[in-house]
Design an enzyme around this catalytic site. Structure first.
Site, PDB file in Angstrom:
ATOM      1  N   ARG A   1       0.840  -1.208   0.000  1.00 17.78           N
ATOM      2  CA  ARG A   1       0.000   0.000   0.000  1.00 17.78           C
ATOM      3  C   ARG A   1       0.867   1.246   0.000  1.00 17.78           C
ATOM      4  O   ARG A   1       0.610   2.197  -0.729  1.00 17.78           O
ATOM      5  CB  ARG A   1      -0.928  -0.021   1.207  1.00 17.78           C
ATOM      6  CG  ARG A   1      -2.266  -0.704   0.973  1.00 17.78           C
ATOM      7  CD  ARG A   1      -2.164  -2.072   0.319  1.00 17.78           C
ATOM      8  NE  ARG A   1      -3.443  -2.744   0.219  1.00 17.78           N
ATOM      9  CZ  ARG A   1      -3.945  -3.524   1.170  1.00 17.78           C
ATOM     10  NH1 ARG A   1      -3.273  -3.744   2.289  1.00 17.78           N
ATOM     11  NH2 ARG A   1      -5.129  -4.099   0.989  1.00 17.78           N
TER      12      ARG A   1
ATOM     13  N   ASP B   1      -7.040 -14.181   0.496  1.00 20.54           N
ATOM     14  CA  ASP B   1      -8.118 -13.481   1.192  1.00 20.54           C
ATOM     15  C   ASP B   1      -8.893 -12.580   0.244  1.00 20.54           C
ATOM     16  O   ASP B   1      -8.399 -12.192  -0.815  1.00 20.54           O
ATOM     17  CB  ASP B   1      -7.550 -12.642   2.340  1.00 20.54           C
ATOM     18  CG  ASP B   1      -6.567 -11.589   1.840  1.00 20.54           C
ATOM     19  OD1 ASP B   1      -5.683 -11.948   1.038  1.00 20.54           O
ATOM     20  OD2 ASP B   1      -6.682 -10.413   2.231  1.00 20.54           O
ATOM     21  N   GLU B   2     -10.108 -12.258   0.636  1.00 21.68           N
ATOM     22  CA  GLU B   2     -10.913 -11.195   0.013  1.00 21.68           C
ATOM     23  C   GLU B   2     -10.875 -11.250  -1.513  1.00 21.68           C
ATOM     24  O   GLU B   2     -10.491 -10.282  -2.164  1.00 21.68           O
ATOM     25  CB  GLU B   2     -10.427  -9.832   0.519  1.00 21.68           C
ATOM     26  CG  GLU B   2     -10.542  -9.675   2.027  1.00 21.68           C
ATOM     27  CD  GLU B   2      -9.989  -8.360   2.538  1.00 21.68           C
ATOM     28  OE1 GLU B   2     -10.495  -7.874   3.557  1.00 21.68           O
ATOM     29  OE2 GLU B   2      -9.022  -7.830   1.940  1.00 21.68           O
TER      30      GLU B   2
ATOM     31  N   HIS C   1      -6.696  -9.449  -4.871  1.00 20.75           N
ATOM     32  CA  HIS C   1      -5.722  -8.386  -4.579  1.00 20.75           C
ATOM     33  C   HIS C   1      -4.637  -8.342  -5.658  1.00 20.75           C
ATOM     34  O   HIS C   1      -3.454  -8.174  -5.359  1.00 20.75           O
ATOM     35  CB  HIS C   1      -5.102  -8.594  -3.189  1.00 20.75           C
ATOM     36  CG  HIS C   1      -6.034  -8.286  -2.061  1.00 20.75           C
ATOM     37  ND1 HIS C   1      -6.365  -7.008  -1.693  1.00 20.75           N
ATOM     38  CD2 HIS C   1      -6.730  -9.098  -1.225  1.00 20.75           C
ATOM     39  CE1 HIS C   1      -7.220  -7.042  -0.668  1.00 20.75           C
ATOM     40  NE2 HIS C   1      -7.461  -8.302  -0.373  1.00 20.75           N
TER      41      HIS C   1
ATOM     42  N   TRP D   1      -0.842  -2.918   8.479  1.00 17.65           N
ATOM     43  CA  TRP D   1      -1.352  -2.544   7.156  1.00 17.65           C
ATOM     44  C   TRP D   1      -1.139  -1.046   6.961  1.00 17.65           C
ATOM     45  O   TRP D   1      -1.458  -0.253   7.842  1.00 17.65           O
ATOM     46  CB  TRP D   1      -2.833  -2.892   7.043  1.00 17.65           C
ATOM     47  CG  TRP D   1      -3.120  -4.356   7.200  1.00 17.65           C
ATOM     48  CD1 TRP D   1      -3.656  -4.991   8.277  1.00 17.65           C
ATOM     49  CD2 TRP D   1      -2.863  -5.379   6.230  1.00 17.65           C
ATOM     50  NE1 TRP D   1      -3.755  -6.342   8.045  1.00 17.65           N
ATOM     51  CE2 TRP D   1      -3.275  -6.612   6.795  1.00 17.65           C
ATOM     52  CE3 TRP D   1      -2.318  -5.385   4.944  1.00 17.65           C
ATOM     53  CZ2 TRP D   1      -3.167  -7.829   6.121  1.00 17.65           C
ATOM     54  CZ3 TRP D   1      -2.211  -6.591   4.265  1.00 17.65           C
ATOM     55  CH2 TRP D   1      -2.636  -7.790   4.848  1.00 17.65           C
TER      56      TRP D   1
ATOM     57  N   ASP E   1      -0.216  -6.041  -3.773  1.00 14.33           N
ATOM     58  CA  ASP E   1      -1.638  -5.831  -3.550  1.00 14.33           C
ATOM     59  C   ASP E   1      -2.195  -5.050  -4.738  1.00 14.33           C
ATOM     60  O   ASP E   1      -1.455  -4.744  -5.690  1.00 14.33           O
ATOM     61  CB  ASP E   1      -1.897  -5.097  -2.227  1.00 14.33           C
ATOM     62  CG  ASP E   1      -3.120  -5.661  -1.512  1.00 14.33           C
ATOM     63  OD1 ASP E   1      -4.231  -5.548  -2.081  1.00 14.33           O
ATOM     64  OD2 ASP E   1      -2.977  -6.236  -0.418  1.00 14.33           O
TER      65      ASP E   1
END
Length: 513
Positions: free
Chosen positions: A135, A295-296, A235, A421, A164
């Site tokens: 990020r 994930d996600e 991601h 994060w 990501d």
């Protein structure tokens, strides 16, 4: 004697003290030469091999495998460990016995060490911290400093989140556009995504293969294992921006926070791409565990909504052919995680229980107890307050093993980690503020906790050490005016609301037997 963090299992004060100065000798077997060299640099002392002047005793480093791998005994200036790691932790305790000025890179190098006997060993084998460099990119020098601070607290795992939707941070042979395109974004979101604010500044960066090898070697010298993670199949918007054929839609590297619906299409080219990435990680990182995230992952772009377990199994097979194992977030339990997979359980405490009952080794990192991007208080001066409130006391209360597990299931809980994060941390200074001293509390929680009151009483001594190490920690009294981010508003959450959300998020988890 100054308060130690994490507090050792046993500390017995003795009469007298020892002098540690330029002429103090050091003796150790060849197997501990690396620890000895590190100690010389940490103390800024030559510690010559041999006997001190007039037969004066010196520092002795010794091995005793009977102690247990990470256990140590510090007796005066003699440090005995069950392995090199144990000796290293004993050396870190020795550093804390010195005045805080001894931690600085300049100044006096002549110290008196109180005579004590310390017997110590950790409660858990996995004492980790995840650092998100996707990020917001963190230059190599800042990552090395992050490792140093973690090792000072006797943490032993760095889970490195390398990719990501908002950035791809490692070069991969044969896929140059990953760093030419995917490592850069046109701007970044300011604050929580609900506000729709952007800074208008390009951001990016990536690590060369040599950069990552340097991080691994530096961490190994400090007995920190680096576990890399490249999130897949979700991601992945930065990768799809670089190579549109890997996805279903032409996109740019994501500039906003949150979950992207643009994921890998799971065609053969995408599978080959993922195998190439994993092969490269295996070449760089000696860790048995290789993180694939999992994930996600929205299924909006897939005709078959149940593809992810199939994909995870294919990646697990490929890693197994390289002698490695999958490390993934607890979503990979849905649909059946591959045998031997290690789970990072983040969606509250329940996934830790489920993973252990299904026979999977698991690392506990529930967001409501271990996410260091979550706000530290209700003070309006907290920078970009997001998530539920997670105070220093809350982190100290973290316990990796849930209630109700059998002895065999408890053994599968490897330990715990905190996750950093960095959506709202755009500099090492900001990471410091959100991470310390909460990570100091976590370090004690997974090493061998006492009571929070005892920790709080020792904290002023430890904050003096953090001052000497140049850490921009959050003061216990609250945020300073210059730590606030009025330009980047947050989105605080209540704990009941988050718990309800987690119950909904984990509905697809298997029962766990």
């Amino acid at each position: 004697m100054r308060g130690l963090v994490p507090e050792p299992g046993s500390v017995r004060a003795r009469e007298g003290e020892f002098r540690l100065w330029a002429s103090t000798p050091l003796d150790c077997p060849p197997e501990l030469a690396g620890v000895a060299q590190w100690l010389r640099g940490a103390l800024r002392l030559p510690l010559p091999v041999g006997e001190g002047p007039g037969g004066e005793g010196g520092v002795e480093l010794r091995l005793d495998p009977g102690l247990g791998a990470e256990a140590y005994v510090l007796d005066g200036l003699t440090i005995t460990g069950g392995s090199a790691a144990g000796v290293f932790y004993g050396c870190q305790t020795l550093r804390q016995l010195l005045p805080p000025e001894a931690l600085r890179r300049a100044g006096p190098t002549d110290w008196l060490v109180p005579a004590v006997t310390v017997e110590d060993r950790p409660a858990y084998g996995w004492r980790g911290v995840m650092l998100d460099v996707a990020r917001h990119f963190m230059p190599v020098a800042d990552v090395l400093r992050f490792v140093d601070l973690a090792a000072f607290h006797k943490l032993n795992v760095l889970h490195l989140h390398l990719t990501d939707d908002q950035g791809w941070r490692l070069e991969v042979p044969g896929w140059p556009r990953l760093t030419e395109v995917g490592a850069w974004r046109s701007e970044s979101m300011l604050g929580a995504r609900q506000h729709g604010k952007f800074d208008g500044r390009p951001h990016g960066g990536f690590y060369t293969t040599d950069d990552l090898r340097e991080i691994v070697a530096y961490a190994e010298e400090r007995h920190v294992r680096v576990v890399p993670e490249v999130d897949m199949p979700g991601h992945m918007q930065a990768a799809v921006a670089a190579y549109p054929s890997l996805g279903a839609t032409k996109v740019t590297t994501r500039t906003s926070w949150g979950i992207s619906t643009h994921v890998l299409n799971l065609k053969e080219e995408s599978l080959d791409f993922c195998r190439d990435v994993l092969d490269h990680l295996c070449e760089i990182f000696p860790s048995e565990l290789i993180g694939i995230g999992g994930d996600e992952c929205p299924t909006d772009e897939w005709a078959d909504k149940d593809l992810q377990p199939w994909f995870t199994a294919r990646m697990a097979e490929h890693l197994a052919s390289r002698g490695r194992r999958v490390f993934g977030w607890d979503e990979i339990l849905e649909g059946g995680a591959p045998a031997g997979a290690v789970i990072a359980a983040w969606r509250g405490p329940e996934p830790t229980t489920v993973a252990a009952r299904l026979g999977h080794p698991v690392v506990a990192c529930p967001d409501i107890e271990a996410y260091l991007d979550y706000r530290q208080s209700d003070d309006p001066g907290e920078p970009t307050p997001v998530g539920t409130r997670l105070t220093l006391a809350d982190v100290y209360a973290f316990h990796p093993v849930p209630e109700g597990l059998s002895p065999q299931e408890r053994e599968l809980v490897l330990g715990g980690q905190v996750n950093v994060w960095t959506e709202h941390m755009d500099s090492a200074r900001a990471v410091d503020y959100m991470t310390y001293p909460r990570i100091s509390a976590f370090a004690e929680a997974v090493w061998g906790p006492r009571t929070y009151g005892e920790f709080e009483a020792r904290l002023p001594d430890h904050l003096a050490r953090l001052d000497a190490l140049g850490v921009n920690y959050r003061p216990p009294a609250g945020p300073r005016p210059w730590d606030a981010r009025p330009d980047a508003p947050g989105n605080p959450r209540s704990l009941p609301d988050r718990l309800a959300e987690l119950r909904e998020m984990t509905k697809r988890l298997p029962s766990g037997g």
